[in-house]
Each structure stands twice: as C-alpha cells, then as structure tokens.
Scaffold this active site. Structure first.
Site, PDB file in Angstrom:
ATOM      1  N   ASP A   1      -2.528  -0.893  -5.446  1.00  0.00           N
ATOM      2  CA  ASP A   1      -3.440  -1.860  -4.835  1.00  0.00           C
ATOM      3  C   ASP A   1      -3.887  -2.860  -5.888  1.00  0.00           C
ATOM      4  O   ASP A   1      -4.236  -2.477  -7.020  1.00  0.00           O
ATOM      5  CB  ASP A   1      -4.673  -1.161  -4.247  1.00  0.00           C
ATOM      6  CG  ASP A   1      -4.419  -0.583  -2.865  1.00  0.00           C
ATOM      7  OD1 ASP A   1      -3.269  -0.623  -2.404  1.00  0.00           O
ATOM      8  OD2 ASP A   1      -5.378  -0.083  -2.250  1.00  0.00           O
TER       9      ASP A   1
ATOM     10  N   ARG B   1       3.620  -2.711   4.054  1.00  0.00           N
ATOM     11  CA  ARG B   1       2.916  -3.238   2.883  1.00  0.00           C
ATOM     12  C   ARG B   1       3.806  -3.293   1.650  1.00  0.00           C
ATOM     13  O   ARG B   1       3.598  -2.582   0.678  1.00  0.00           O
ATOM     14  CB  ARG B   1       1.661  -2.416   2.581  1.00  0.00           C
ATOM     15  CG  ARG B   1       0.631  -2.436   3.686  1.00  0.00           C
ATOM     16  CD  ARG B   1      -0.648  -1.702   3.270  1.00  0.00           C
ATOM     17  NE  ARG B   1      -1.594  -1.612   4.379  1.00  0.00           N
ATOM     18  CZ  ARG B   1      -2.756  -0.975   4.320  1.00  0.00           C
ATOM     19  NH1 ARG B   1      -3.107  -0.371   3.198  1.00  0.00           N
ATOM     20  NH2 ARG B   1      -3.551  -0.939   5.360  1.00  0.00           N
TER      21      ARG B   1
ATOM     22  N   ASP C   1      -2.817   7.691   0.113  1.00  0.00           N
ATOM     23  CA  ASP C   1      -3.270   6.330   0.335  1.00  0.00           C
ATOM     24  C   ASP C   1      -2.159   5.405  -0.169  1.00  0.00           C
ATOM     25  O   ASP C   1      -0.996   5.635   0.092  1.00  0.00           O
ATOM     26  CB  ASP C   1      -4.612   6.086  -0.357  1.00  0.00           C
ATOM     27  CG  ASP C   1      -5.355   4.879   0.206  1.00  0.00           C
ATOM     28  OD1 ASP C   1      -4.803   4.181   1.071  1.00  0.00           O
ATOM     29  OD2 ASP C   1      -6.484   4.616  -0.224  1.00  0.00           O
TER      30      ASP C   1
ATOM     31  N   ASP D   1      -5.412   5.864  -4.555  1.00  0.00           N
ATOM     32  CA  ASP D   1      -4.146   5.184  -4.794  1.00  0.00           C
ATOM     33  C   ASP D   1      -3.564   5.664  -6.118  1.00  0.00           C
ATOM     34  O   ASP D   1      -4.297   6.051  -7.032  1.00  0.00           O
ATOM     35  CB  ASP D   1      -4.361   3.677  -4.855  1.00  0.00           C
ATOM     36  CG  ASP D   1      -4.976   3.135  -3.571  1.00  0.00           C
ATOM     37  OD1 ASP D   1      -4.339   3.266  -2.521  1.00  0.00           O
ATOM     38  OD2 ASP D   1      -6.102   2.598  -3.634  1.00  0.00           O
TER      39      ASP D   1
END
Length: 427
Positions: free
Chosen positions: A251, A304, A247, A208
């Site tokens: 996060d 997301r 990715d 990420d």
C-alpha cells in the site's frame, strides 16, 4: 623527516589511492546494499533521488537473522545512513497466534456470540469477545510491525532472504530502499466479523506486507510478494464467508510521494497494490502519490494491480498474468487519478474479457498506449468502453512521463520480466 622523503610518501599515497579507489568503487557498485536508484528511474529519482543507506559507515551496517534483531537494527537511534542485511527468513509470528491472545479471548465463544442467526446482520458486533478480539489484534500488530527509518537500505543476502508474518512500515520518512526480499503476507490471527459488510457480512483483516505511509523517495526493487504457505484457497469459512486473513501486499497511502517499484513479483493474491486509500483524502493526497511501476510481474492477482486515487502513476513494461478464475481487474481508475499505462504485456486466458483489465471506480482520465494482450496490440480503453458502455473511461491522463531509463518493446516484456523480476535475481 626530510623534504624529499615527505614528497615521496605523499606521491606514493596518491598512487595507492588512485590504484585502489576504482576497485573500491567497483565493489560498491556491485554490492546491492550500496547501490542507489539510477538517475531518471521513475518518480523516486525526482529531486534529491533515492540512495537509502548507501553511504553507511561500517558501524551502521547490521546483519540480522531473526525478527527481533531486525527490529532492533531499525530502532538504533540516529538518521545517519544505515544498511540492514537480512540473512535467511525472519519469522515475526514464530510463537503462533496464541502468543497474542488476550486473557479470556475464545474464538469458539466469538463465533457463538456473533452468529448471524443470533446477532443478526444489521448491527456492528460489540461486547466482551469483540473487545478481547480487538485487544488480541492490537498485541499482534505491535509485535509484527517493523518501522524503517530515514536513509535506510534493507536488503536480502543471497537468494533465500525474506520475511514471514511481518509488516514492513515505511512511515513519515525520506530516502528508503527495500531490495531482494521474499515477503510472505502476514496472516491476521484475529479478523473482525462485520455483519453489515455486504448482504451477508464479511470477515475483515489487517496488516499489509509493506506500507509506504506519508514517506518520500522510496525505491522498492527486486522483491517477491506472495501469500506463500497460506493462499486464500487454504483459508476456512465461517458463517458461509471466507475467514479472510490477508490484506494488501503493498500500500502507498496518506501523502506518500516519489516512489519507484521496479522488478518485483506480486503473486497469488487478492487485493494487491493500492495507491491512495480513500476518496476523501484529497487534502493530504492531492498533488502527491506520484509512483512509477515498471518491470513488475503481477501473476494470478485478483485485483488492484494497482488501484489508483489522486496520484500521477506511470505503469509501463509490466507483465500481467491474469488468473483463469476469480479475476476482477488489473488497473483501477479512481478518484482524481492520472494513470498512464503504456507498453505493458497482458497474458489473458480464454473466457476472461479483455475489457475487464481496466476498472472505473470514479470518473478520471487514463492513458493507455502500446499495450499487448496475448502478444497482440490492443487498445485497452476502447475495448473497455465497448464492453462496459455504462462505465465509460476518458482518454488522456493529462501528463507525459519523462522519468524512464529503460523502456522495452512490449513484445519482449514477458521474457524479460518473468526471468529477471523478483527476489534472488539482482543483476
């Protein structure tokens, strides 16, 4: 020295201090590296608040121009406040993917060994080339991850500061500020083929752009997250599946808590922002993952934005510009989540159903109020439930956010956010 002279010096010193301290304070307040999260500005302001390295002494202020210098500045021992100023673009993979390859790894051989026509789709790949791929991936991960310590501010200098190919890790620490950086998603040089993923297999990637992992009091502000020179549309396909090398962009996972993400741009990405990474992580995540998202621009992201598990998440005054093709959803309602989404603005193209803005992953309550779609008030929950009667979402997240400093009328959000969010736009 006689008594009168001593008194004169004390008085003169006090006068100088009284004259110069407001100036020093003003300079500190105008320096992005010294600014702290305002009181009441989202979950990261709870308790002790978030100041990062604002109080760093001169010896703990570092200016870096390379990835190696950046990691070295972060690795300087001690938890006293530090400031790391990023000048220009730091490239974590300047040497190219070949620099991480384990001896004997051959991608052509990998493709031949695990071709579904040879290997099939029922068994996870294994063998020499998979082992060498994993070793190569481990070498890349070690080289491109930078770990931010406690009581640190990382800030870009001017309008051209950023990171390419790196993964910023905020792991197991408290009191971190990240501001004014353009962060280009790292490109996984060695994605893994998983023939058992879905009906026809899939390529899975790591890394990420930024990860908040088990950390508290984190302020992520005025950054731009993007795929940059390597959008998904530029990626090749093998075995009939996209060779996915990206990715997430951000996060917030594994017991992370008290995070405010404000005035950022998340652009042109698929799986963008995940809060909570597993339905089975209740032991570490329950009662945590409290995150505020405000005045962020989510532009042409597929899904997301965010997807939420467990946390009390306050998403207000964000602008969501929905892509015309490939769109999945914006707000994902997941395991035990308590999402409040209020006074946001959505720009949705013709042909995209408004009910898809919300996505039900697990049964959990959600509050939606005061949101606009293409400039008009829309009850997102009612529209979703009408369009997806088999995925009914419950109303009422069960809590009321109080940590908000500035709440704009949602009609003003597109103009305000589009012109002020992102790197290079600090006020």
């Amino acid at each position: 020295m006689n008594r009168h002279k001593s008194l004169w010096l004390v008085g003169a010193t006090a006068l100088v201090l009284s004259l110069t301290s407001p100036v020093a304070a003003a300079r500190s307040a105008s320096d992005p590296a010294r600014q702290t999260l305002p009181a009441g500005d989202g979950w990261a302001s709870e308790g002790t608040g978030t100041s990062g390295g604002a109080k760093a002494v001169a010896s703990r202020v570092f200016t870096v121009t390379t990835w190696e210098e950046f990691r070295a500045a972060l690795a300087v021992p001690g938890t006293e406040p530090r400031i790391v100023k990023v000048r220009g673009t730091l490239n974590a993979t300047a040497a190219g993917c070949s620099a991480f390859e384990a001896p004997g790894y051959d991608f052509g051989r990998y493709l031949a060994d695990y071709d579904p026509a040879v290997w099939g789709l029922d068994t996870v790949v294994s063998g020499p080339q998979e082992d060498l791929r994993a070793a190569s991936a481990q070498a890349q991960g070690k080289a491109i991850k930078a770990y931010v310590p406690a009581n640190t501010t990382v800030v870009g200098v001017g309008k051209g500061a950023g990171i390419v190919g790196g993964s910023v890790q905020i792991q197991g620490v408290d009191n971190v500020v990240i501001r004014n950086l353009t962060v280009e998603s790292p490109l996984d040089c060695f994605p893994q083929w998983d023939p058992t993923d879905g009906a026809t297999g899939a390529w899975n990637s790591e890394y990420d752009s930024m990860v908040v992992y088990g950390s508290t009091h984190v302020w992520i502000d005025h950054n731009t997250f993007t795929d940059g020179a390597h959008p998904d549309s530029s990626l090749p396909s093998y075995y009939g599946e996209v060779y996915q090398q990206h990715d997430g962009e951000l996060d917030i996972v594994r017991g992370a808590d008290l995070v405010t993400a404000s005035w950022n741009v998340f652009a042109d990405h698929d799986k963008t922002l995940m809060i909570g990474n597993s339905d089975s992580a209740g032991a570490t995540d329950r009662g945590k993952l409290r995150v505020t998202l405000h005045h962020n621009l989510f532009k042409n992201v597929i899904e997301r934005a965010p997807r939420v598990r467990f946390g009390q998440v306050d998403a207000y005054n964000n602008h969501f510009v929905v892509p015309a093709s490939g769109y999945a959803y914006s707000l994902g309602v997941g395991q035990e989540s308590q999402l409040v989404a209020e006074k946001n603005a959505f720009t949705v193209p013709a042909g995209v159903g408004v009910g898809t803005i919300l996505k039900k992953w697990k049964d959990a309550p959600v509050t939606t109020a005061g949101n606009l779609v293409n400039g008009r008030p829309v009850d997102l929950l009612a529209v979703h439930n009408a369009e997806f009667p088999d995925e009914i979402l419950r109303d009422g997240a069960g809590w009321t956010p109080t940590l908000r400093t500035r709440v704009d009328d949602p009609r003003a959000v597109p103009g305000v956010v589009d012109h002020r969010a992102g790197a290079g736009r600090l006020c």
